[in-house]
Design an enzyme around this catalytic site. Structure first.
Site, PDB file in Angstrom:
ATOM      1  N   SER A   1      -7.275 -42.197 -17.353  1.00  0.00           N
ATOM      2  CA  SER A   1      -8.454 -41.900 -18.182  1.00  0.00           C
ATOM      3  C   SER A   1      -8.549 -40.385 -18.314  1.00  0.00           C
ATOM      4  O   SER A   1      -9.424 -39.737 -17.771  1.00  0.00           O
ATOM      5  CB  SER A   1      -9.714 -42.471 -17.539  1.00  0.00           C
ATOM      6  OG  SER A   1      -9.997 -41.821 -16.321  1.00  0.00           O
TER       7      SER A   1
ATOM      8  N   HIS B   1      -8.772 -48.559 -15.194  1.00  0.00           N
ATOM      9  CA  HIS B   1      -7.968 -48.796 -13.986  1.00  0.00           C
ATOM     10  C   HIS B   1      -7.867 -50.274 -13.630  1.00  0.00           C
ATOM     11  O   HIS B   1      -7.259 -50.629 -12.626  1.00  0.00           O
ATOM     12  CB  HIS B   1      -8.554 -48.030 -12.793  1.00  0.00           C
ATOM     13  CG  HIS B   1      -8.524 -46.543 -12.979  1.00  0.00           C
ATOM     14  ND1 HIS B   1      -9.240 -45.680 -12.198  1.00  0.00           N
ATOM     15  CD2 HIS B   1      -7.861 -45.773 -13.879  1.00  0.00           C
ATOM     16  CE1 HIS B   1      -9.026 -44.437 -12.596  1.00  0.00           C
ATOM     17  NE2 HIS B   1      -8.200 -44.468 -13.619  1.00  0.00           N
TER      18      HIS B   1
ATOM     19  N   GLU C   1     -15.187 -46.668 -11.678  1.00  0.00           N
ATOM     20  CA  GLU C   1     -15.097 -46.576 -10.223  1.00  0.00           C
ATOM     21  C   GLU C   1     -16.451 -46.817  -9.566  1.00  0.00           C
ATOM     22  O   GLU C   1     -17.452 -46.210  -9.960  1.00  0.00           O
ATOM     23  CB  GLU C   1     -14.583 -45.179  -9.817  1.00  0.00           C
ATOM     24  CG  GLU C   1     -13.200 -44.904 -10.353  1.00  0.00           C
ATOM     25  CD  GLU C   1     -12.785 -43.441 -10.250  1.00  0.00           C
ATOM     26  OE1 GLU C   1     -13.285 -42.726  -9.360  1.00  0.00           O
ATOM     27  OE2 GLU C   1     -11.966 -43.017 -11.087  1.00  0.00           O
TER      28      GLU C   1
ATOM     29  N   GLU D   1      -6.387 -47.948  -8.232  1.00  0.00           N
ATOM     30  CA  GLU D   1      -6.647 -46.956  -7.183  1.00  0.00           C
ATOM     31  C   GLU D   1      -6.811 -47.579  -5.802  1.00  0.00           C
ATOM     32  O   GLU D   1      -7.467 -47.020  -4.921  1.00  0.00           O
ATOM     33  CB  GLU D   1      -7.869 -46.106  -7.546  1.00  0.00           C
ATOM     34  CG  GLU D   1      -7.611 -45.236  -8.767  1.00  0.00           C
ATOM     35  CD  GLU D   1      -8.614 -44.109  -8.936  1.00  0.00           C
ATOM     36  OE1 GLU D   1      -9.711 -44.177  -8.345  1.00  0.00           O
ATOM     37  OE2 GLU D   1      -8.293 -43.158  -9.673  1.00  0.00           O
TER      38      GLU D   1
ATOM     39  N   ASP E   1     -18.125 -43.599 -11.015  1.00  0.00           N
ATOM     40  CA  ASP E   1     -17.521 -42.818 -12.087  1.00  0.00           C
ATOM     41  C   ASP E   1     -17.540 -43.726 -13.305  1.00  0.00           C
ATOM     42  O   ASP E   1     -16.774 -44.687 -13.386  1.00  0.00           O
ATOM     43  CB  ASP E   1     -16.080 -42.409 -11.730  1.00  0.00           C
ATOM     44  CG  ASP E   1     -15.415 -41.627 -12.871  1.00  0.00           C
ATOM     45  OD1 ASP E   1     -16.100 -41.359 -13.879  1.00  0.00           O
ATOM     46  OD2 ASP E   1     -14.225 -41.285 -12.744  1.00  0.00           O
TER      47      ASP E   1
ATOM     48  N   GLU F   1     -20.549 -39.816 -12.042  1.00  0.00           N
ATOM     49  CA  GLU F   1     -19.545 -38.953 -12.687  1.00  0.00           C
ATOM     50  C   GLU F   1     -19.372 -39.389 -14.141  1.00  0.00           C
ATOM     51  O   GLU F   1     -19.391 -40.588 -14.441  1.00  0.00           O
ATOM     52  CB  GLU F   1     -18.238 -39.114 -11.908  1.00  0.00           C
ATOM     53  CG  GLU F   1     -17.074 -38.290 -12.441  1.00  0.00           C
ATOM     54  CD  GLU F   1     -15.796 -38.585 -11.648  1.00  0.00           C
ATOM     55  OE1 GLU F   1     -15.869 -38.916 -10.438  1.00  0.00           O
ATOM     56  OE2 GLU F   1     -14.705 -38.503 -12.247  1.00  0.00           O
TER      57      GLU F   1
ATOM     58  N   ASP G   1     -16.208 -34.499 -15.196  1.00  0.00           N
ATOM     59  CA  ASP G   1     -14.752 -34.654 -15.008  1.00  0.00           C
ATOM     60  C   ASP G   1     -14.071 -34.412 -16.358  1.00  0.00           C
ATOM     61  O   ASP G   1     -13.612 -33.308 -16.627  1.00  0.00           O
ATOM     62  CB  ASP G   1     -14.458 -36.053 -14.446  1.00  0.00           C
ATOM     63  CG  ASP G   1     -12.975 -36.349 -14.386  1.00  0.00           C
ATOM     64  OD1 ASP G   1     -12.167 -35.427 -14.519  1.00  0.00           O
ATOM     65  OD2 ASP G   1     -12.588 -37.535 -14.195  1.00  0.00           O
TER      66      ASP G   1
ATOM     67  N   LYS H   1      -9.546 -31.447 -10.085  1.00  0.00           N
ATOM     68  CA  LYS H   1      -8.233 -32.097 -10.090  1.00  0.00           C
ATOM     69  C   LYS H   1      -7.199 -31.065 -10.533  1.00  0.00           C
ATOM     70  O   LYS H   1      -7.172 -30.687 -11.716  1.00  0.00           O
ATOM     71  CB  LYS H   1      -8.206 -33.227 -11.118  1.00  0.00           C
ATOM     72  CG  LYS H   1      -9.085 -34.431 -10.854  1.00  0.00           C
ATOM     73  CD  LYS H   1      -9.143 -35.209 -12.165  1.00  0.00           C
ATOM     74  CE  LYS H   1      -9.664 -36.604 -12.031  1.00  0.00           C
ATOM     75  NZ  LYS H   1      -9.929 -37.176 -13.375  1.00  0.00           N
TER      76      LYS H   1
ATOM     77  N   HIS I   1      -8.048 -37.085  -6.296  1.00  0.00           N
ATOM     78  CA  HIS I   1      -6.695 -37.584  -6.602  1.00  0.00           C
ATOM     79  C   HIS I   1      -6.655 -38.010  -8.071  1.00  0.00           C
ATOM     80  O   HIS I   1      -7.633 -37.823  -8.800  1.00  0.00           O
ATOM     81  CB  HIS I   1      -6.383 -38.776  -5.687  1.00  0.00           C
ATOM     82  CG  HIS I   1      -7.257 -39.980  -5.990  1.00  0.00           C
ATOM     83  ND1 HIS I   1      -6.924 -41.262  -5.659  1.00  0.00           N
ATOM     84  CD2 HIS I   1      -8.468 -40.084  -6.622  1.00  0.00           C
ATOM     85  CE1 HIS I   1      -7.860 -42.095  -6.060  1.00  0.00           C
ATOM     86  NE2 HIS I   1      -8.810 -41.420  -6.638  1.00  0.00           N
TER      87      HIS I   1
ATOM     88  N   LYS J   1     -12.409 -37.695  -3.474  1.00  0.00           N
ATOM     89  CA  LYS J   1     -12.096 -39.014  -4.025  1.00  0.00           C
ATOM     90  C   LYS J   1     -10.621 -39.263  -3.772  1.00  0.00           C
ATOM     91  O   LYS J   1      -9.768 -38.531  -4.276  1.00  0.00           O
ATOM     92  CB  LYS J   1     -12.297 -39.034  -5.546  1.00  0.00           C
ATOM     93  CG  LYS J   1     -13.702 -39.082  -6.014  1.00  0.00           C
ATOM     94  CD  LYS J   1     -13.882 -39.808  -7.364  1.00  0.00           C
ATOM     95  CE  LYS J   1     -12.970 -39.406  -8.481  1.00  0.00           C
ATOM     96  NZ  LYS J   1     -13.290 -40.076  -9.756  1.00  0.00           N
TER      97      LYS J   1
END
Ligand code: 2PG
Ligand code: MG
Length: 416
Positions: free
Chosen positions: A53, A163, A172, A214, A246, A287, A314, A339, A367, A390
């Site tokens: 993403s 994901h 998430e 994940e 998230d 997030e 993010d 990140k 990550h 994370k």
């Protein structure tokens, strides 16, 4: 320091996609001021993760558009980058990164590839830490001017969105666990196990709970409230924990509206949903609550909830110091996801951290959804004294490796 060997190769990430691994070698003591005796070989390896993403403003991950291979990025390391850096004296990791940035010469690392540059940059950071005789997290703290500290664990217990084939709309659902790693990690593991038992006891998942990208569970729910209810129960049972999500809302946004399960939400309706969730549930952070360009909606949610919870950028900020500054001016967020591969060098990642702290915001290191066994992000999170890390769920060893590295750092830090 003079680097005298550069190697690059392909490895597979957790999704089975190719990514790049780089090994650098240097001779310790090979500076103008040392004699030729007692030189030791320094050797460091680094590999880079890959997102799914991804924000549209991220630095470019160089891949062959058809095969998805990273052959070109590898060639760039082995030929152009190797030729340019080998035998040249670099006084610091910062100097080397500045050289890489200039060598690439594009604002989004699209010529040599952010994946190629970052693998070299991380390996170089490791070499300099070895040369200084300090642990990696300590070298990062010194470089960033930060106070090292154990991050909260942000454990991705339920995977959704991109994901997990959008079986859950939000990407998430994380359990945030406070405290030192050696105490927080067993709690997180226990809670993760409990959640798995509960999910597999529902009729829906009687045949076993699938797992997401994940390393967390990837259940299917027909209503938005159910996953929150399950998590709220866990939080009650495990003191010192709270919920984070998230939303990765850029992925949910189409034609002016957000699509969650079978309903569409206007930005105002989605805001109302978040405000209600934050008042009814033990929510620690949200997030990417809105799409990456929805500046005003970010400002609105931060005004509404920013004194109570963290609103993390993010896709909005993509670890870009300039974007973090802009987000601070517009009061869009009060926390930033960090990140390294969104920007392409350790140097610029540290600049993004500086911009984050200068704004008075929290930094949450992260990550990517396609990971390798490289644990750099754990050292980075600890070194910058991040609010959280994370690193995913416990069903993939590449995620567990990051948490284990935090444990090792705790021991190293205690021993210093
Ligand atoms: C995110 C990340 C990591 P991806 O959105 O925060 O969890 O996902 O690597 O797919 O961008
Ligand atoms: Mg995200």
């Amino acid at each position: 320091m003079k680097i005298d060997r550069v190697e690059a190769t392909t490895i597979e990430d957790t999704r089975g996609r190719p990514t790049i691994e780089v090994t650098l070698e240097a001779q310790q003591g090979s500076t103008l001021h040392s004699n030729s005796q007692g030189r030791t070989l320094l050797r460091a390896t680094a590999s880079v993760p890959s997102g799914k993403s991804t924000g549209s403003h991220e630095a470019l991950e160089l891949r062959d558009s058809e095969s998805g291979s990273v052959e070109q990025a590898i060639e760039n390391v082995q030929f152009e980058i190797a030729r340019a850096i080998m035998g040249r004296e670099f006084a610091s990791a910062d100097e080397l990164d500045a050289f890489l940035i200039e060598l690439d010469g594009t604002p989004d690392k699209s010529r040599l590839g952010a994946n190629a540059l970052l693998a070299v940059s991380i390996a170089a950071q490791r070499l300099f830490a070895q040369a200084e005789g300090v642990p990696l997290w300590r070298a990062i703290a010194t470089r960033a001017g930060t106070t090292p500290k154990a991050p909260r664990l942000y454990v991705n217990v339920m995977n959704g969105g991109a994901h997990a084939d959008f079986k859950l709309p939000f990407q998430e659902y994380l359990l945030v666990v406070e405290g030192k790693t050696s105490e927080a990690l067993p709690i997180a593991h226990e809670a993760f196990k409990k959640l798995g038992e509960r999910l597999s006891s529902t009729e829906l998942e009687a045949s076993g709970v699938p797992m997401g990208d994940e390393g967390g569970y990837a259940p299917t729910f027909s209503d938005l409230q159910q996953p929150f209810k399950l998590l709220a129960e866990l939080v009650q049972e495990f003191p010192g924990t709270s919920i984070a999500i998230d939303a990765a809302a850029s992925e949910l946004y189409r034609d002016g509206a957000y699509h969650l399960l079978d309903k569409t939400y206007t930005p105002d309706e989605l805001l109302a949903l978040y405000v209600h969730a934050a008042s009814a549930l033990p929510i620690h952070s949200i997030e990417d609550p809105f799409a990456e360009n929805a500046s005003e909606d970010f400002t609105q949610i931060t005004a509404a909830l920013g004194d109570k919870i963290l609103i993390i950028g993010d896709d909005l900020t993509v670890t870009d110091p300039a974007r973090v500054k802009k987000a601070a001016e517009r009061k869009e967020i009060n926390a930033v996801l960090i990140k390294p591969n969104q920007i392409g060098t350790v140097k610029e990642t540290i600049e993004a951290v500086r911009a984050t702290y200068a704004a008075g915001f929290a930094a949450v290191a992260s990550h990517r959804s396609g990971e390798t066994s490289d644990t750099f992000i754990a050292d980075f999170a600890y070194g910058i004294g991040a609010h959280g890390l994370k690193a995913g769920g416990f069903a993939q060893s590449e995620r567990v490796a990051k948490y284990d590295r935090l444990l090792a750092i705790e021991r190293e830090a205690g021993a210093v």
